[in-house]
Design an enzyme around this catalytic site. Sequence first.
Site, mmCIF file in Angstrom:
data_model
loop_
_atom_site.group_PDB
_atom_site.id
_atom_site.type_symbol
_atom_site.label_atom_id
_atom_site.label_comp_id
_atom_site.label_asym_id
_atom_site.label_seq_id
_atom_site.Cartn_x
_atom_site.Cartn_y
_atom_site.Cartn_z
ATOM 1 N N ASP A 414 0.583 -1.299 -0.050
ATOM 2 C CA ASP A 414 -0.273 0.018 0.200
ATOM 3 C C ASP A 414 0.651 0.845 -0.111
ATOM 4 O OD1 ASP A 414 0.776 -0.477 2.927
ATOM 5 O OD2 ASP A 414 -0.791 1.140 3.410
ATOM 6 N N GLU A 415 0.572 2.295 -0.639
ATOM 7 C CA GLU A 415 0.661 3.704 -0.759
ATOM 8 C C GLU A 415 2.088 3.567 -0.598
ATOM 9 O OE1 GLU A 415 -1.664 5.808 3.205
ATOM 10 O OE2 GLU A 415 0.253 4.413 3.542
ATOM 11 N N VAL A 416 2.327 3.474 -2.545
ATOM 12 C CA VAL A 416 3.875 3.595 -2.923
ATOM 13 C C VAL A 416 3.860 5.177 -3.441
ATOM 14 C CG1 VAL A 416 5.381 3.069 -4.953
ATOM 15 C CG2 VAL A 416 4.146 1.566 -3.455
#
Length: 643
Positions: A414-416
């Site tokens: 998540d949240e790259v």
Amino acid sequence: MPITNMIKQIIRPLGLRKVLYFLLLMCGVLIFYLMRYQLTSSSKHQARLSAKQQETIAKSSQLEGVWTWKCHNEKCERHARTKQDGPSVSLTTCNMLCGSMQLWPSPTGPVTLGSRALIFTVDQIHLETVLVGAIKELLDNAFINFVDNVAKTSRNKNGDSKYSDINKFRVFINVIDSDTTKLYIGTNESYSLTISTIETDLVVSIRAGTFFGARHALETLSQLIWWDELTHGGVLKVLKLASISDSPAFPYRGIMVDTARNFIPIESIKRVLTGMAANKLNAFHWHITDSQSFPFMSTRVPKMSRFGAYGRDMVYHPEDIKDIVEYARVRGIRVVIEIDTPAHAGNGWNWGPTEGLGELAVCVNEQPWSAYCGEPPCGQLNPINPNTYNVLEKLYTDILELSEETEIFHLGGDEVNLECWSREVKWNDSKLNYTDLHDLWGVFTLKALERLKKANGNKLPKYVIMWSSNLSKKPYTTKYLNKNNIVIQAWGPFQWGQTLELLQEGYRLIISHVDAWYLDCGFGRWRETGEAACDPYRTWQSIYMHRPWDSISFNKGKILGGEACLWSEQVDADSLDSRLWPRAAAFAERIWSDPIVNPFSGFAIDESVYTRLSTQRDRLMERGLIAEALWPQWCTQNPGMCL
């Protein structure tokens, strides 16, 4: 001197009448003392009370003169006690016998509960089963845990009461599938439980599909037992008659705890598992590393924790993880360990250059942090360094071995922050000229999955979980995420619509909507700049009322279950319990029973839910957890007057 002459010598001066009066008086005194001795001896033999217990009984007798609780319309009402009422009835006993069950989570099948109770002692409880082998060992340990929970129900710390209405408390357990000792998505967790009396014995009969159903039945049985402080100075009571059938609505019922932002000791994690077991939750998602720290001690890559842990005493060693896994298994819980990648990876990954492996991660501790990540410190894996994937494979192998969990694996994902990669990754190979860095993210995911497959004996786990993200949106889903193996943990608000889109595409989901089931929200900012990650505070009522599948008309069977999440930016061992409980218990009933809100009730949540959750909170406290108060105690003692 002959005895007759002696009697004559006594009678002559006193007179015969006076002697007879004297003898009658002495006989009366003798009879009085014999009767007193017999009564005292009998009382001591039957009750075997210590002086401390007798003192407790005296104190409770004084308390009896104030209040008693009476059952009226399936509610317990408080009344001033009169002489005509007889002995006082405690609120707990009234609640347990007043027709409204006190089970949590509520069973999904038929429930019949009696209105009479029997007194017993802990040492009268015995397990009876024909099971042998590995399941017998597992069941023995679960039964020991059950008996320990019953013992903790007793609030009388001055000694054990020996009053009892029964000879034995016999628990018969029959498991249909005696070969299943590991939990899988398709595991049968159903059970049936009956309580009856046979002659002088209380007999509990449990029939379950697997060990895990039997364990849930023991948990339910423990909730049919309570401590009555007003009877004989304090006794354990159990319902005399009961019949319950039960099975969960969803196969995956999880709690996620982040132990990387703030280190949480093993004993505190065990308390989480204790609470989960009490609420029939079955998946502990252990977010064990993040960009802040890497406390996971890898035997294959020991430098990770050496460079990434907060301190030598803040490390999870292999034996610690094995201990947690076994502690969880006995309580019907699987442990899913997550090392989040490629984002949320910083400290602990910064030793590559000194070992000739190059940069394993980029943007580590970079400032200004707001340009490279959502919160400090930043850090993402280097997707073009082949050594990064070598390290991942070793870490995956460690996790698979220690957790013994090969059906489910959490990849993170998540949240790259694409800006981090755009600025910091060294583009030495002209072939890596991505016009859309989401494709670089997708290629990283495919390579990580290949390394996971190798670590798992060249077989990809059946359920590989990934957080919902930009990669789990079209067109990237079809390019990089195979719906036959990938499960999406949908954490965005339901209103974003991604849950519906993923179901339409045929993906299996685990629901963790941030607007309902994030337990860390609502405690304000922990940094000077930027807003808090999520507001407002999620009340137990909002957690309980969240039924996202209720408005879905297709592919509901693709929803494996749900998970409540506790991120630890503002949580440590001291605040862990109160952040979880009893709100996580409200989530547990939603995901086990999925009760429908009563449309004829004047309230969104029926009053009985408040009463049962208050009772469940008391149970958690008895087991050593520090659960938040639900409301003023006056509301518990005056049902219907606070809603």
